[in-house]
Design a protein around this motif. Structure first.
Motif, short mmCIF file in Angstrom:
data_model
loop_
_atom_site.label_atom_id
_atom_site.label_comp_id
_atom_site.label_asym_id
_atom_site.label_seq_id
_atom_site.Cartn_x
_atom_site.Cartn_y
_atom_site.Cartn_z
N ALA A 42 -3.29 16.33 -4.27
CA ALA A 42 -2.39 16.49 -3.72
C ALA A 42 -1.79 15.20 -2.63
O ALA A 42 -1.39 14.32 -3.11
CB ALA A 42 -1.66 17.61 -4.04
N ALA A 43 -2.64 15.42 -1.66
CA ALA A 43 -2.25 15.04 -0.46
C ALA A 43 -3.12 13.19 -0.35
O ALA A 43 -2.43 12.47 -0.34
CB ALA A 43 -3.27 15.60 0.53
N LEU A 44 -4.65 13.47 -1.26
CA LEU A 44 -4.69 11.92 -1.42
C LEU A 44 -3.86 11.56 -2.13
O LEU A 44 -3.56 9.60 -2.43
CB LEU A 44 -6.58 12.18 -1.77
N ASN A 45 -3.42 11.46 -3.54
CA ASN A 45 -2.46 11.26 -5.02
C ASN A 45 -0.82 10.58 -4.21
O ASN A 45 -0.47 9.81 -4.51
CB ASN A 45 -2.56 12.34 -5.22
N ALA A 46 -1.15 11.83 -3.07
CA ALA A 46 0.67 10.80 -2.34
C ALA A 46 0.34 10.49 -1.31
O ALA A 46 1.28 9.57 -1.19
CB ALA A 46 1.44 12.25 -1.27
N LEU A 47 -1.00 9.83 -0.66
CA LEU A 47 -0.79 9.02 -0.15
C LEU A 47 -0.78 7.50 -0.44
O LEU A 47 -0.06 6.78 -0.34
CB LEU A 47 -2.40 9.02 1.36
N ALA A 48 -2.13 7.11 -1.59
CA ALA A 48 -1.52 6.52 -2.55
C ALA A 48 -0.62 6.30 -3.16
O ALA A 48 -0.48 5.16 -3.13
CB ALA A 48 -3.07 6.99 -3.41
N PHE A 49 0.45 7.03 -3.03
CA PHE A 49 1.72 6.54 -3.74
C PHE A 49 2.11 6.18 -3.13
O PHE A 49 2.91 5.06 -3.24
CB PHE A 49 1.71 7.59 -3.86
N PHE A 217 13.68 -5.19 -4.40
CA PHE A 217 13.01 -3.80 -5.23
C PHE A 217 11.79 -3.73 -4.55
O PHE A 217 11.73 -2.73 -4.49
CB PHE A 217 12.95 -4.75 -6.29
N ALA A 218 10.97 -4.49 -3.45
CA ALA A 218 9.72 -4.11 -2.96
C ALA A 218 10.66 -3.21 -2.60
O ALA A 218 9.25 -2.25 -1.62
CB ALA A 218 9.23 -5.80 -2.08
N LEU A 219 11.14 -2.76 -0.92
CA LEU A 219 11.89 -3.05 -0.71
C LEU A 219 11.93 -1.03 -0.74
O LEU A 219 12.23 -0.30 -0.31
CB LEU A 219 12.38 -2.82 0.75
N ILE A 220 13.00 -1.24 -1.98
CA ILE A 220 13.68 0.15 -2.53
C ILE A 220 12.23 0.92 -3.54
O ILE A 220 12.32 2.14 -3.23
CB ILE A 220 14.45 -0.49 -3.86
N THR A 221 11.09 0.08 -3.78
CA THR A 221 9.78 0.92 -4.37
C THR A 221 9.35 1.85 -2.91
O THR A 221 8.88 2.66 -3.43
CB THR A 221 9.36 0.26 -4.65
N VAL A 222 9.11 1.17 -1.47
CA VAL A 222 8.85 1.36 -0.67
C VAL A 222 9.40 2.77 -0.22
O VAL A 222 8.51 3.86 0.38
CB VAL A 222 8.18 0.40 0.25
N LEU A 223 10.37 2.04 0.22
CA LEU A 223 11.40 3.45 0.79
C LEU A 223 11.21 4.82 -0.37
O LEU A 223 11.73 6.04 0.26
CB LEU A 223 12.77 3.45 0.56
N PHE A 224 11.51 4.17 -1.40
CA PHE A 224 11.72 6.01 -2.43
C PHE A 224 10.22 6.75 -2.47
O PHE A 224 9.72 7.71 -3.05
CB PHE A 224 11.97 5.02 -4.07
N SER A 225 8.91 5.79 -2.89
CA SER A 225 7.61 5.67 -1.99
C SER A 225 8.01 7.38 -0.90
O SER A 225 7.03 8.70 -1.25
CB SER A 225 6.67 4.67 -2.00
N LEU A 226 8.10 6.46 0.15
CA LEU A 226 8.27 7.41 1.34
C LEU A 226 8.98 8.84 1.03
O LEU A 226 8.13 10.15 1.30
CB LEU A 226 8.83 6.25 2.29
N HIS A 227 10.18 8.15 0.75
CA HIS A 227 11.61 9.71 0.13
C HIS A 227 10.54 10.48 -0.40
O HIS A 227 10.92 11.66 -0.81
CB HIS A 227 12.41 8.58 -0.08
N ASP A 228 9.55 10.46 -1.72
CA ASP A 228 9.58 10.96 -2.19
C ASP A 228 8.31 12.41 -2.10
O ASP A 228 7.17 12.99 -1.93
CB ASP A 228 8.93 10.28 -3.60
N LYS A 229 6.64 11.23 -1.63
CA LYS A 229 5.91 11.65 -1.09
C LYS A 229 5.50 12.41 0.51
O LYS A 229 4.28 12.41 0.43
CB LYS A 229 5.16 10.65 -2.19
N ILE A 230 6.43 11.24 1.50
CA ILE A 230 5.56 12.03 2.64
C ILE A 230 5.41 13.28 3.27
O ILE A 230 5.11 13.98 3.55
CB ILE A 230 6.55 11.15 3.55
N ASP A 231 6.68 14.18 2.46
CA ASP A 231 6.42 15.85 2.62
C ASP A 231 4.85 16.16 2.31
O ASP A 231 4.76 16.61 3.25
CB ASP A 231 6.94 16.42 1.93
N GLN A 232 4.50 15.67 1.10
CA GLN A 232 3.31 16.27 0.77
C GLN A 232 1.68 15.88 1.63
O GLN A 232 1.11 16.05 2.42
CB GLN A 232 2.85 15.61 -0.79
N VAL A 233 2.11 13.93 2.48
CA VAL A 233 0.75 14.11 3.42
C VAL A 233 1.33 14.68 4.19
O VAL A 233 0.29 15.43 5.43
CB VAL A 233 1.15 12.78 3.45
N MET A 234 2.89 15.14 5.07
CA MET A 234 2.83 15.97 6.43
C MET A 234 2.35 17.00 6.14
O MET A 234 1.93 17.67 7.45
CB MET A 234 4.45 16.04 6.60
#
Length: 469
Positions: A42-49, A217-234
């Protein structure tokens, strides 16, 4: 029944058939390999995401918006976008190897990260093809593509259970599955859009122009990625792999039900872009999107708040304490799902009709809130702290959507729809609370409440806002 409504019905039917099976198998996988091993995945998957923006740079969403609103593009225009996406997909797995090394993962973990990243490369190429399907309003084949990888994954996972499933062969399976899904839908895409649309052209100047066009749109993508997956990595970095596995067990259900929105809303994204210069039809589409996305999410949120522990029935190797911790986290997380029931459609509207810059700024604020709250709450509340941070950050971002639409008169909203959805939510809550108070079994409570929701949806005339397009 309108064409859009039929396509939505097909997408829902396919996903209700395939994705619940895949979801249950994911629970079985975690139960078989253990919380620690699954927590690492889950952590590796979140990091990739988190870095998945490098695979897209906003091309898919830009392509859907531009080509849905405009027609008459020559095949070589598509070829330029495809070539750019292909190069990004080739570079991405190796970039993630470098990221894994810098973070401090060991060699065997970096190999797993490479394979996960490779599966995302294939996935993003498939998403590029789906973006073309959506832009040309070919929602039927897009719906089939949306469940193809999960269908192959179900078959492959069942085979692995007979052979002996491990973390390594499960990740390897995911790579094969995504490649197979891509190959299956490349063939009809080539027939629909000509082979020239998929020819490779090395054109740095054109690629630079693409980046200039797509970076919002790229910025939206990276921000949504951070928004959704930063928890799992932290969580994995701060609390360890076991805690990461428990959080993944809870978050999986939120992710699964949120997937309903990510299947439905892209169809509305294309329609929002198509009707953006037609205020009357745009307003009707907004109302329809609120109803179609809102009612199911309200129902499932209320179910989880009263019967959420029922979702962990396949984790038989977990201790009662682990189940209790995951259940508590799950119930908090579904506060965010409840918020999305009302406001997720507004975010899609803004992305499709010129509100990208505002969304980007608000997402940055939401991520800052999320990260700060995680730093404070994780040591104090454990994985439930991450859930609280998720809910608060989602309240912020959803409130910003409403503020922008009202302040700038971005679109005409039918406020009666929101009021009716709130009333329906209250009825759903009362029904589940009453059922739980009288100790009704979960399936009887769900059936009774479902009948009430259907009855009051009709009584409130919500079905009359489902227009034909």
């Amino acid at each position: 029944m309108g064409k859009l409504y039929k396509n939505i019905a097909l997408a829902i039917l396919l996903n209700l058939t395939i994705k619940p099976i895949n979801l249950l198998l994911e629970n079985s996988v975690q139960n078989s390999i253990g919380h620690e091993q699954y927590g690492l995945f889950a952590a590796l998957n979140a990091l990739a995401f988190l870095f998945i923006v490098l695979l897209d740079l906003g091309v898919n969403q830009f392509l859907t918006k531009k080509f849905a609103a405009e027609t008459g593009y020559a095949p070589d225009a598509f070829s330029t976008y495809f070539s750019f996406k292909f190069v990004l997909a080739a570079i991405y797995p190796f970039f993630m190897v470098a990221v894994g090394y810098l973070i401090g993962y060991h060699t065997d973990e970096i190999i797993l990260l490479f394979l996960i990243s490779l599966s995302y490369s294939f996935y993003q190429l498939l998403m590029y093809i789906r973006a073309k399907f959506q832009a040309s309003q070919r929602f039927t084949i897009d719906s089939l593509a949306s469940v193809s990888d999960k269908t192959f994954l179900i078959i492959g996972t069942l085979i692995l259970f007979t052979w002996g499933i491990t973390l390594s062969n499960y990740i390897e399976l995911r790579v094969v599955v995504m490649l197979l899904s891509l190959l299956v839908f490349v063939i009809p895409a080539i027939k629909l859009y000509t082979p020239e649309s998929f020819s490779f052209q090395w054109n740095l100047r054109a690629w630079k122009d693409i980046v200039k066009q797509t970076y919002p749109f790229a910025l939206i993508t990276v921000l949504f990625s951070l928004h959704d997956k930063i928890d799992q990595v932290m969580i994995e970095r701060m609390l360890g792999e076991h805690a990461s596995g428990l959080y993944a067990g809870a978050y999986r259900w939120m992710d699964a039900f949120m997937m309903f929105l990510w299947i439905i809303l892209p169809m509305f994204f294309a329609r929002f872009a198509f009707f953006k210069n037609n205020p009357a039809d745009l307003s009707k589409i907004i109302s329809m999107s609120q109803i179609v996305s809102g009612i199911p999410m309200i129902f499932i949120s209320c179910f989880v708040w009263f019967y959420g522990e029922q979702l962990f029935f396949l984790l038989g190797n977990s201790t009662p304490a682990e189940i209790a911790e995951m259940t508590s986290c799950l119930k908090i997380l579904f506060g965010a799902v409840f918020i999305h029931a009302f406001f997720a459609a507004f975010g899609t509207l803004l992305s499709a009709t010129g509100g990208e810059y505002f969304i980007n700024k608000m997402l940055i604020g939401s991520i800052v809130i999320n990260v700060v709250l995680n730093v404070i709450l994780l040591p104090w509340l454990g994985i439930s702290g991450a859930a609280v941070a998720t809910v608060i950050s989602n309240i912020f971002i959803s409130g910003s959507y409403v503020y922008f639409i009202l302040r700038h008169k971005h679109a005409a909203l039918d406020y009666s729809i929101t009021v009716k959805l709130l009333l329906l939510a209250a009825i759903t809550l009362v029904s589940f609370y009453t059922a739980h108070h009288f100790e009704l079994v979960w399936w009887l409570a769900s059936t009774t409440t479902g009948i009430l929701v259907l009855f009051f949806s009709l009584a409130l005339n919500l079905h009359k806002s489902i227009h034909t397009f």
